[in-house]
Design an enzyme around this catalytic site. Sequence first.
Site, PDB file in Angstrom:
ATOM      1  N   HIS A  14       0.796  -1.234   0.000  1.00 15.61           N
ATOM      2  CA  HIS A  14       0.000   0.000   0.000  1.00 15.61           C
ATOM      3  C   HIS A  14       0.819   1.270   0.000  1.00 15.61           C
ATOM      4  O   HIS A  14       0.252   2.364   0.136  1.00 15.61           O
ATOM      5  CB  HIS A  14      -0.916   0.047   1.225  1.00 15.61           C
ATOM      6  N   LYS A  21       0.953  14.275   1.685  1.00 15.26           N
ATOM      7  CA  LYS A  21      -0.381  14.595   1.163  1.00 15.26           C
ATOM      8  C   LYS A  21      -0.551  16.100   0.938  1.00 15.26           C
ATOM      9  O   LYS A  21      -1.505  16.542   0.324  1.00 15.26           O
ATOM     10  CB  LYS A  21      -1.461  14.075   2.117  1.00 15.26           C
ATOM     11  N   THR A  74      -8.400   6.780  -2.072  1.00 16.26           N
ATOM     12  CA  THR A  74      -9.711   6.193  -2.370  1.00 16.26           C
ATOM     13  C   THR A  74     -10.797   7.240  -2.183  1.00 16.26           C
ATOM     14  O   THR A  74     -11.879   7.130  -2.760  1.00 16.26           O
ATOM     15  CB  THR A  74     -10.008   4.988  -1.458  1.00 16.26           C
TER      16      THR A  74
HETATM   17  C1  7GP Z   1      -2.808   3.764   2.023  1.00 11.89           C
HETATM   18  C2  7GP Z   1      -2.231   4.610   0.902  1.00 11.89           C
HETATM   19  O1  7GP Z   1      -1.534   5.700   1.449  1.00 11.89           O
HETATM   20  C3  7GP Z   1      -3.368   5.096   0.026  1.00 11.89           C
HETATM   21  O2  7GP Z   1      -2.867   5.792  -1.075  1.00 11.89           O
HETATM   22  C4  7GP Z   1      -4.192   3.922  -0.467  1.00 11.89           C
HETATM   23  O3  7GP Z   1      -5.321   4.359  -1.152  1.00 11.89           O
HETATM   24  C5  7GP Z   1      -4.647   3.077   0.729  1.00 11.89           C
HETATM   25  O4  7GP Z   1      -3.519   2.654   1.485  1.00 11.89           O
HETATM   26  C6  7GP Z   1      -5.395   1.829   0.300  1.00 11.89           C
HETATM   27  O5  7GP Z   1      -4.661   1.097  -0.609  1.00 11.89           O
HETATM   28  N1  7GP Z   1      -1.739   3.287   2.885  1.00 11.89           N
HETATM   29  C7  7GP Z   1      -1.907   3.288   4.196  1.00 11.89           C
HETATM   30  O6  7GP Z   1      -2.942   3.648   4.722  1.00 11.89           O
HETATM   31  C8  7GP Z   1      -0.773   2.810   4.977  1.00 11.89           C
HETATM   32  O7  7GP Z   1      -0.692   3.021   6.160  1.00 11.89           O
HETATM   33  C9  7GP Z   1       1.316   1.728   5.051  1.00 11.89           C
HETATM   34  O8  7GP Z   1       0.167   2.141   4.322  1.00 11.89           O
HETATM   35  C10 7GP Z   1       1.159   0.407   5.643  1.00 11.89           C
END
Ligand code: 7GP
Length: 842
Positions: A374, A574, A679
């Site tokens: 992610h 962000k 999202t």
């Molecule tokens: C998030 C991403 O930052 C976001 O762009 C994406 O839409 C979402 O996952 C779902 O895929 N990532 C996190 O929330 C996160 O903590 C590190 O990732 C483990």
Amino acid sequence: VEASIPEPQREAWLKNQASGFKGKDEFEKEVVRHVETTLARSMFNCDETAAYAATSLAFRDRLVIEWNRTQQRQTFADTKRVYYLSLEFLMGRALDNAMLNVGDKEVAKSGLSDLGFRIEDIIQQENDAALGNGGLGRLAACFLDSLASLDYPAWGYGLRYRYGIFKQEIIDGYQVEVPDYWLDFNPWEFPRHDVTVDIQFYGYVKKTTDDSGKVTAHWEGGDTVRAVAYDVPIPGYATPATNNLRLWSSQAASGEFDFQKFNSGDYESSVADQQRAETISAVLYPNDNLDRGKELRLKQQYFWVAASLYDIVRRFKKSKRPWREFPDQVAIQLNDTHPTLAIVELQRILIDLEGLDWDDAWNIVQQTFCYTNHTVLPEALEKWSVGLVQHLLPRHLQIIYDINLFFLQSVERSFPKNREILSRVSIIEESQPKMVRMAYLAIVGSHKVNGVAELHSDLIRTTIFKDFVTIFGPDKFVNVTNGITPRRWLHQANPGLSDLIATKVGGPELFLKDLTLLNKLELSVNDPAFRKAWAEVKLANKQRLADYIKTTTGYTVNPIALFDVQVKRIHEYKRQQLNIFGVIYRYLKLKAMTPEERKKVPPRVSIFGGKAAPGYWMAKQIIHLINSVSKVVNNDPDIGDALKVIFIEDYNVSKAEIIVPASDLSEHISTAGTEASGTSNMKFVLNGGLIIGTCDGANIEITREIGEENIFLFGNLAEDVDDLRHNHTYGDHKTDPGLDQVFDAIHSGTFGSVHDFQGMISAVRDHGDYYLVSDDFHSYLETQDLVDKSYADQELWITKCITSVSRMGFFSSDRCINEYAEMMWNVEPLQPETNIGTKKGE
Ligand code: 7GP
């Protein structure tokens, strides 16, 4: 223990099967019964909380019946199941969703009205289930909704945190964290005190050799903590299928140990043991896109993974199949690297406890797991120190070393004499201290790895996991672009728009099941009545948000103004700082105008919301600056409606349901290449808002679907980021002149103590501007001007909105789940009709 009722007595059961309410009269009867018996109250002391409780229980009774049936059906069908392992499930509220999915929301509405309540007020009584930080956790929640709605036999596994993400209070412009104790009353969970697993920590490894010379490892000693299952029913939409989310709670493993202490008078220390065990599932770590490497976090991970695997293996063993069929029955999806220890745990179960050979076991493991990445942010990639793993999980560390050894040997065979690649891909980083690289372990132990949007999947293939593409070939790395559930994010959040859409595309049960049907809307884009109704819905949603802002902040905002929204976790990548600097620039421009000129400016409301991780100093400064600007601008008599700045406290799922439908413009402005997908960008467009954004994450695919004339893109591209950064450090880097004006204003004390904001300014001026705020500032301002001009032409604006919504079908999480099922899991839906006869055992 065999708990099945013998055949002769089953007739009595079948005759008395629970059925739940049917129709309004029965609904009312059930609500009153729950108030009077379950809650032991009466019409003389039934407040909205009690009415919420009783309504939830009435719907829960219905849900449970379908849930039991679904579980029986899945057991009988004995087909492959999906297990979604996630440390976060950001579910939000359940009652409204239960009403929608069970059906009968109308029944509840009129029944509650007979009993003296408004359904909207009752729905609002519920605490959000906030067991997540942001995107990753909310994605897991959308996936559960789609899995159930598409009839996939699937379970979620997570932790039952006693405290979810903290509640945010803003005091004097600063974020203050307050614990979220949400479990006071939670009708949506079922404690399964009979489903427990004892989980081992610490200890040591002993090896024994049998007569044939076979060596077996035994993990002995250490502590034991008990995992207790709590089950949450997950209803599907327009299907009776109701899946299960199993959350584990930690308890002391009861035993003589405690009693001994108790009897020897050491009562306090036996209570302390109890509390230490409960600590494991006590609190969600509040970091988003950041890994902190805390021991308790590793404990949480193993506790949850070990309990879940025990459960999965127990279920498989009931089928009495040979082990090699395990991957035909079980697909396990790792939501990021947090559950990566599951790979090691399954290998341990197979070789140490079940006696399989290493290679046979490892084949099973690899065929079972898939891993979703992610983020590419280096600070978020999990690593655990070898020493910590050794201490907490001594046997697992040995297995990790063996996995690494066999993996590196195979790499060496394919790339002889290439020392470089070996050290680059080693699961063990030879640093001081040595670290276990969890993402590498996840890749090596899985058969598929996916990114969450096209650009992101390309980036992982070409940057952080490049060597693994060389080693395993390109087919192992796939893309599944994220999606959102249209049930919650269109129908529930925006009933006005959903109803209006239904008049054109034929009933919610059609387009909420197949979101691509939205494309029929394009036929109505020029229909004046439809356009008028569309504008009315948007205005009503803006009025609803304006009312909310009034009651929570005291500020009055004009719903005619352009509502410009950025709500998400606060993070430098962000770039909420870019947004607020832009707002300051706008304010300075307004101040320099004559009153007459100001009247001609299109009015705007800049709305922010989001939490900062408690230890993230810079993110907290950003929140403070937004609030300081808000105070100055909103109280400046020169400005009036031309500009208002609002920070909405404690942004969460239920607030998103009010905010998203009210936006005209939302901001998705991360430094290119940093936001894996995003999202909320999808949610805002689906609700008839436009986007200002960078060429990043899913913005790119949204642009492809809706057309570039319908999105406001700006800024540098991902491919140029490295060079720009290099140039900041080694070239001569000048701040954008517009941004200099903003910094001067901050310096002159316009927004209070300069000292507080110095860090944000030096990040740009003195520390290399890692997030390219200055590089993108000019392009951002120009694009915001373009937004103002476009918004002035309301007719064209509405055309853009309707057209965009009509082209958003691709972003349903149903599409995503079908892609996962086909490309990664190899599972099929189990239609509810495939029935089973209620006769045989469980
Ligand atoms: C998030 C991403 O930052 C976001 O762009 C994406 O839409 C979402 O996952 C779902 O895929 N990532 C996190 O929330 C996160 O903590 C590190 O990732 C483990």
